[in-house]
Every structure is written in structure tokens, then in C-alpha cells.
Write an enzyme that holds these catalytic residues in place. Structure first.
Site, short mmCIF file in Angstrom:
data_model
loop_
_atom_site.label_atom_id
_atom_site.label_comp_id
_atom_site.label_asym_id
_atom_site.label_seq_id
_atom_site.Cartn_x
_atom_site.Cartn_y
_atom_site.Cartn_z
N LYS A 13 0.89 -1.22 0.14
CA LYS A 13 -0.09 0.05 -0.08
C LYS A 13 0.74 1.32 -0.09
CE LYS A 13 -2.39 -0.89 3.73
NZ LYS A 13 -1.80 -2.25 4.27
N ARG A 88 -9.86 0.45 9.29
CA ARG A 88 -9.32 -1.00 9.39
C ARG A 88 -10.60 -1.72 10.16
NH1 ARG A 88 -3.45 0.16 9.77
NH2 ARG A 88 -2.57 -1.85 9.89
N ARG A 122 10.99 -7.07 5.60
CA ARG A 122 11.06 -5.61 5.68
C ARG A 122 11.91 -5.11 6.63
NH1 ARG A 122 5.18 -3.02 5.83
NH2 ARG A 122 4.94 -4.29 7.88
N ARG A 152 10.98 -3.39 12.04
CA ARG A 152 9.70 -2.72 12.88
C ARG A 152 9.58 -3.59 13.96
NH1 ARG A 152 4.94 -0.98 9.21
NH2 ARG A 152 3.80 -1.88 10.61
N ARG A 163 -1.81 -9.77 13.51
CA ARG A 163 -2.07 -8.43 12.48
C ARG A 163 -2.57 -9.12 11.38
NH1 ARG A 163 3.58 -6.50 11.63
NH2 ARG A 163 2.66 -4.76 10.31
P1 AMP Z 1 0.70 -0.50 9.84
O1 AMP Z 1 1.91 0.60 9.86
O2 AMP Z 1 -0.43 -0.07 8.78
O3 AMP Z 1 1.04 -1.77 9.57
O4 AMP Z 1 0.19 -0.15 11.29
C1 AMP Z 1 0.79 -0.50 12.37
C2 AMP Z 1 -0.09 -0.74 13.63
O5 AMP Z 1 -0.55 0.48 13.93
C3 AMP Z 1 -1.16 -1.76 13.48
O6 AMP Z 1 -0.67 -2.93 13.66
C4 AMP Z 1 -1.91 -1.04 14.58
O7 AMP Z 1 -1.78 -1.44 15.79
C5 AMP Z 1 -1.75 0.44 14.54
N1 AMP Z 1 -2.93 0.86 13.62
C6 AMP Z 1 -2.32 1.57 12.40
N2 AMP Z 1 -3.53 1.94 11.56
C7 AMP Z 1 -4.59 1.55 12.70
C8 AMP Z 1 -6.10 1.76 12.76
N3 AMP Z 1 -6.74 2.32 11.65
N4 AMP Z 1 -6.81 1.36 13.62
C9 AMP Z 1 -5.95 1.01 14.78
N5 AMP Z 1 -4.89 0.66 15.00
C10 AMP Z 1 -3.98 1.05 13.71
#
Ligand code: AMP
Length: 209
Positions: A13, A88, A122, A152, A163
Site C-alpha cells: 500500500k 480497518r 521488511r 519494525r 495482525r
Molecule cells: P501499519 O503500519 O499500517 O501496519 O500499522 C501498524 C500498527 O498501527 C497496527 O498493527 C495497529 O496496531 C496500529 N494501527 C494503524 N492503523 C490503525 C487503525 N486504523 N486502527 C487501529 N490501529 C491502527
């Protein structure tokens, strides 16, 4: 024009958002990146969010909406945004209706196994947040900052598993929720091939700069 990118973690994405930004002038907003910046700055909201992030769980809606709406209010978003990682869940999509009109939704499709493989490969720059991958033969330092790349905190097997499960259970229902404005694209091809149908789709919507 405001668009949402759906797709499991590792489906590309962020890479797609950069290309859309270059051609259409929309601003990518990743809630995950906003949380990571907030953590890096030692802000209370980020530190509260980190507890959930490290376990691979969703951060509660009030914190997520707060960080998102503050970002959207900034002047650079006037032409439109690309939401990456928000919404989400159906609950978040309902909340978003009150904040932003969404014109289209692009869903990147990739198998769980490939998502897992990409997340394990990653690496990120701890300074600027740029993303790299050992699968692409990237080295172990950031080409912009020159600092050593790291994994990360949530790119570990346990958090990745959670996740992907959360994505399947909470996020995939959004594919039906947005079925009236959805483009599905296979992410199992090169970034150029992923982008081509997206560019055609968005150009037809009239978003070209
Ligand atoms: P990402 O970088 O998109 O993989 O997000 C990393 C983490 O941030 C996720 O596993 C969630 O813990 C938190 N996070 C990101 N976006 C959201 C969202 N829209 N709602 C809730 N938690 C989020």
C-alpha cells in the site's frame, strides 16, 4: 478526491500511495506512520498506542480518530488524501463517514504467505521511516540518512500472525462495505503492474493533475 487503500500488511500500500501521490497530487496518510512518528517524538498518544501496536492489535478508535483528524486538518490535504491503514474495521468506516467523503477504494490482494514473507523481509530507517526489503536486495543502511536499518517492533512472527488475523476478521468486511466504489488489484506482480490499472481507474474518475 479522497481514496482508501485496503490490503493486508505487506501488500504494498505504501509503495502504491507514493505513485498515486506523484501523478495525482493526493497526500498519503498512513495511520501506522502517524503512530510511529508520535512514538518517536515521545508523545503520550503514541506511547499509549504502542502497547497495542507491539502486540499487533488495533489501537482504540478514539486515539486513532484523533491522530487521523489532526493530520487531515493540515493545509496540504486540500486536494485530497490517500488513506493507508484507515479504516480497518466497519466501526472505523462508519466514523470516517462523518469526517471525509470517500470517492474510491483500492484493494490490493495478496496471499497470507506472501504478506508474511514480505513483512519478515521488511526493514525501516529509524530516522526517516523509509521502507526497504531484503527480498529486493536492499543493503542494511538507509540510502538517504546513512543510518543502519532496523526491523519494525511489530514485524516479528507473533505480532505478524495477530495482525494478519485482525486484518482477515476486522478489515476484510470493508470490501463489501465499499463495493459500490471498489477496484480490486492483484499485488502479486511488480509495483509498475500494480499501478497501471489503478492509474487508469483514477484517471477515469477525473483525478488527473
Ligand atoms: P501499519 O503500519 O499500517 O501496519 O500499522 C501498524 C500498527 O498501527 C497496527 O498493527 C495497529 O496496531 C496500529 N494501527 C494503524 N492503523 C490503525 C487503525 N486504523 N486502527 C487501529 N490501529 C491502527
Amino acid at each position: 478526491m479522497n481514496i482508501i487503500l485496503l490490503g493486508a500488511q505487506g501488500s504494498g500500500k505504501g509503495t502504491l500511495a507514493k505513485r498515486i501521490k506523484a501523478d495525482f497530487g493526493l497526500v498519503p496518510i498512513s495511520t501506522g506512520d502517524l503512530f510511529r512518528q508520535s512514538i518517536a517524538n515521545g508523545q503520550p498518544l503514541g506511547l499509549e498506542a504502542k502497547k497495542y501496536m507491539d502486540r499487533g492489535e488495533l489501537v482504540p478508535l478514539d486515539l486513532t480518530l484523533k491522530i487521523l483528524t489532526e493530520r487531515i486538518k493540515l493545509g496540504d490535504c486540500a486536494k485530497g488524501v490517500i488513506l493507508d491503514g484507515f479504516p480497518r474495521s466497519i466501526e472505523q468506516a462508519e466514523a470516517l463517514k462523518k469526517v471525509l467523503k470517500i470517492d474510491s477504494v483500492i484493494c490490493l490482494e495478496l496471499s497470507k504467505e506472501q504478506c508474511m514473507e514480505r513483512m519478515l523481509a521488511r526493514r525501516i530507517c529509524p530516522k526517516c521511516g523509509a521502507t526497504y526489503s531484503t527480498l529486493l536486495g536492499d543493503g542494511d543502511t538507509c540510502t538517504k540518512c546513512g543510518v543502519s536499518l532496523v526491523r519494525r517492533d511489530d514485524d516479528n512472527p507473533d505480532a505478524i500472525k495477530t495482525r494478519l488475523e485482525v486484518y482477515e476478521k476486522m478489515t476484510t468486511p470493508l470490501i463489501n462495505f465499499y463495493s459500490d466504489r471498489l477496484l480490486k488489484v492483484s499485488a502479486d506482480v511488480s509495483p509498475e503492474e500494480v499501478y497501471k490499472p489503478v492509474k487508469d481507474f483514477l484517471s477515469k474518475l477525473g483525478g488527473k493533475k
